[in-house]
Structures are given as structure tokens and as C-alpha cells.
Design a protein around this motif. Structure first.
Motif, PDB file in Angstrom:
ATOM      1  N   SER A   1       0.842  -1.196   0.000  1.00  0.00           N
ATOM      2  CA  SER A   1       0.000   0.000   0.000  1.00  0.00           C
ATOM      3  C   SER A   1       0.875   1.243   0.000  1.00  0.00           C
ATOM      4  N   TYR A   2       0.360   2.293  -0.620  1.00  0.00           N
ATOM      5  CA  TYR A   2       1.100   3.543  -0.776  1.00  0.00           C
ATOM      6  C   TYR A   2       0.208   4.708  -0.358  1.00  0.00           C
ATOM      7  N   THR A   3       0.751   5.594   0.455  1.00  0.00           N
ATOM      8  CA  THR A   3       0.033   6.787   0.870  1.00  0.00           C
ATOM      9  C   THR A   3       0.923   8.002   0.653  1.00  0.00           C
ATOM     10  N   GLY A   4       0.299   9.115   0.346  1.00  0.00           N
ATOM     11  CA  GLY A   4       1.032  10.356   0.143  1.00  0.00           C
ATOM     12  C   GLY A   4       0.698  11.365   1.231  1.00  0.00           C
ATOM     13  N   GLU A   5       1.076  12.594   1.014  1.00  0.00           N
ATOM     14  CA  GLU A   5       0.816  13.648   1.979  1.00  0.00           C
ATOM     15  C   GLU A   5      -0.579  14.239   1.815  1.00  0.00           C
ATOM     16  N   ASN A   6      -1.217  13.978   0.665  1.00  0.00           N
ATOM     17  CA  ASN A   6      -2.559  14.508   0.439  1.00  0.00           C
ATOM     18  C   ASN A   6      -3.579  13.775   1.306  1.00  0.00           C
ATOM     19  N   PRO A   7      -4.575  14.476   1.834  1.00  0.00           N
ATOM     20  CA  PRO A   7      -5.654  13.796   2.572  1.00  0.00           C
ATOM     21  C   PRO A   7      -6.355  12.792   1.650  1.00  0.00           C
ATOM     22  N   GLU A   8      -6.665  11.612   2.173  1.00  0.00           N
ATOM     23  CA  GLU A   8      -7.298  10.565   1.356  1.00  0.00           C
ATOM     24  C   GLU A   8      -8.811  10.774   1.352  1.00  0.00           C
TER      25      GLU A   8
END
Length: 308
Positions: free
Chosen positions: A43-50
Motif C-alpha cells: 500500500s502507498y500513501t502520500g501527503e494529500n488527505p485521502e
């Protein structure tokens, strides 16, 4: 072409603890669709709100979740979504199963979403994975917020069953002694596969060769035996798909202009199956996301950021 081959070779494929079929061992199976399997994923998450539904990705035949690693890392910087790169059944670190078809892979995805309490998701698949995602979208349209299909047609595939059988026969019949080194085993396997298919396909398949650090036994990460024996079902894909209603959600096809996996004359028929669809042609072969990553990212991120 050489640059593409080098980029494929550079992709890391960790061994991990997975269920694999040792070379030369045959497993019996039923033709009935089994219970869904729990899939391996990154899984990959960024700094943007999901704030938007996640993106689920499926790779193609002989591939793994690592195929989507670079794209996934770049996407989370551009979209407000979590990205899951998933190993489909009988590939990578996901379990080996006795059945391999789009119906079974769709049930795997449904279970994946249920376990993580995702009411819906954007879905993207390349080649075999694209066909599975198309089936999933038409089977469970309420679960698919939008659909991205990468270089594959729902109508036909260019490789004949006979040609693919030769590739799998070469894989299944490979007999490597545990006393061989990995480099020795790779050399022999590569020479055998080159008798069945072209150089670039061999390089991609060779990413599946594993050697157990304890026993020394060689194996394929993908379940070559089952994949070979279910080849004839690949040809029945369209008839199975026609039993399902069209998927009317937002859909985009991203295809290579030099690839034989999507034919321009099929587009009117495809639009009947996916009436809210568009198509993009990039100057590339079948591995569009490897060959044209920046153009691919732009199309995908803009589509995922839309609110239609």
C-alpha cells in the motif's frame, strides 16, 4: 527496446514466504471456482488527505505487484487516494490456487475490499489484470467508482493458445538441480524459454524464477501448471463477459499504438460494453506504463482527480 528490458530487470521481486509449485510437481484441481484467496499487496500513501476512494491495481500475466511500485509512488503525490498494488492469485507472493480465471480474481478483489471496509474503489489493471478488472466492474458495478484498463481488449487477445502453451510447457518441464547456482539455473532456463518465445518476453518471465535458500530447489513464483491448464478458459472470456450488463461508470483505456493487444476497429463494440469510456493511445508497446511513464501518470492522475 534495450532500455525497457533493462528497466524490467531492475525491478526487485522479494521472495518472501509464499505458496509455490516446485518445478516438476503437478497438483490436482477442480474446475469449480474456489473460495476467494487473501491477496498479498503493498500500500502507498502520500501527503494529500485521502478524500477519495482508494485505487486498486492488478498486474498482467507473469507479473507482480512490484510492476506498479514506481507508478504507485508517483500517483499518491498527485491524487487524494491510497493506492494498493496487489499480487493476483497464482502470482508473486499471493497464494497458489487450483483455479485461475477472471471470475475467481474478481471474488478475490471483492474479499480484499470487504476486509478493509472499502465500499467502493477505483480499479486499474494491465493486460490479464485489465481483463479481470473489466469483469469485476461489470459483475460488481456498485463497488467500482471508476475503471482504468491498460492495453487490453475485452474482445480478443493476439497470442494464440498454442503459443502460450509452448511457453508454459517450457516452464513446467524445466528441471534444475538444487546444486546449481542461481546464475547457472537462470542461464539454462533462459535458453529453454528462448526456444518458445522472444527475448523480451523471456526477460519478463525470468523475474519469476526463485531458488530456496535452504533446500536449493528452484521454483516459479507464478503457478505455471495451473496457468497453463486454464489457458483455454482465457479464450472464453468474452462469452462470460457478455452475460453481464455494461459498466456505465467512468472508464478510460490507455493503450500502446505499437501493441497488438488493442485493435482500433474494436472500439465501437467496446463502447457498447463500457458506454462511459474514452481511449488514449501512447506511442508504446504492450508495457505502456513502463515505456511512457510520465504520459501514463498524467492521464491516470487527471482521470482519478475528476469528479464525474
Amino acid at each position: 527496446m534495450q532500455r525497457l528490458t533493462k528497466s524490467l530487470r531492475s525491478l526487485p521481486f522479494p521472495a518472501g514466504k509464499i505458496l509455490r509449485t516446485p518445478l516438476g510437481v503437478r497438483r490436482e484441481y477442480s474446475s469449480e471456482t474456489p473460495e476467494p484467496v487473501e491477496l498479498s499487496f503493498d500500500s502507498y500513501t502520500g501527503e494529500n488527505p485521502e478524500t477519495r476512494p482508494p485505487l486498486l491495481t492488478y498486474h498482467g500475466l507473469f507479473g507482480s505487484k512490484q510492476n506498479w511500485r514506481g507508478i504507485s509512488k508517483a500517483l499518491v503525490r498527485k491524487v487524494s487516494r491510497k493506492v494498493y498494488a496487489i499480487d493476483v492469485r497464482n502470482h508473486g507472493e499471493s497464494p497458489h490456487s487450483s483455479v485461475h480465471n477472471s471470475k475467481a480474481m474478481s471474488e478475490d478483489l471483492r474479499l480484499f475490499m470487504e476486509q478493509r471496509s472499502h465500499p467502493n474503489a477505483a480499479c486499474m489493471g494491465h493486460s490479464m489484470g485489465g481483463r479481470s478488472m473489466m469483469y469485476f466492474a461489470r459483475k460488481y458495478p456498485e463497488l467500482v467508482e471508476r475503471l482504468i484498463v491498460v492495453d487490453i481488449s475485452p474482445i480478443s487477445v493476439p497470442r494464440s493458445t498454442g503459443e502460450m502453451t509452448e511457453i508454459f510447457d517450457a516452464m513446467v518441464s524445466l528441471d534444475l538441480s538444487p546444486s546449481m547456482s542461481m546464475s547457472e539455473g537462470r542461464k539454462i532456463a533462459r535458453e529453454k524459454l528462448l526456444k518458445a518465445t522472444e527475448d523480451e518476453t523471456v526477460d519478463f518471465i525470468m523475474l519469476n524464477l526463485r531458488k530456496d535458500p535452504d533446500s536449493g530447489a528452484f521454483s516459479w513464483a507464478c503457478n505455471a501448471l495451473v496457468l497453463r491448464d486454464f489457458l483455454t478458459r482465457f479464450d472464453k472470456y468474452q462469452s462470460n463477459l457478455e452475460e453481464l450488463p455494461p459498466y456505465t461508470g467512468p472508464t478510460t483505456f490507455i493503450c500502446g499504438s505499437r501493441s497488438p493487444y488493442m485493435r482500433r476497429e474494436q472500439w465501437p463494440q467496446i463502447q457498447k460494453m463500457f458506454p462511459n469510456s474514452e481511449i488514449h493511445w501512447l506511442e508504446a508497446g504492450h508495457l505502456v506504463h513502463f515505456e511512457k511513464p510520465q504520459e501514463f501518470l498524467t492521464i491516470v492522475s487527471e482521470f482519478l482527480n475528476r469528479t464525474d
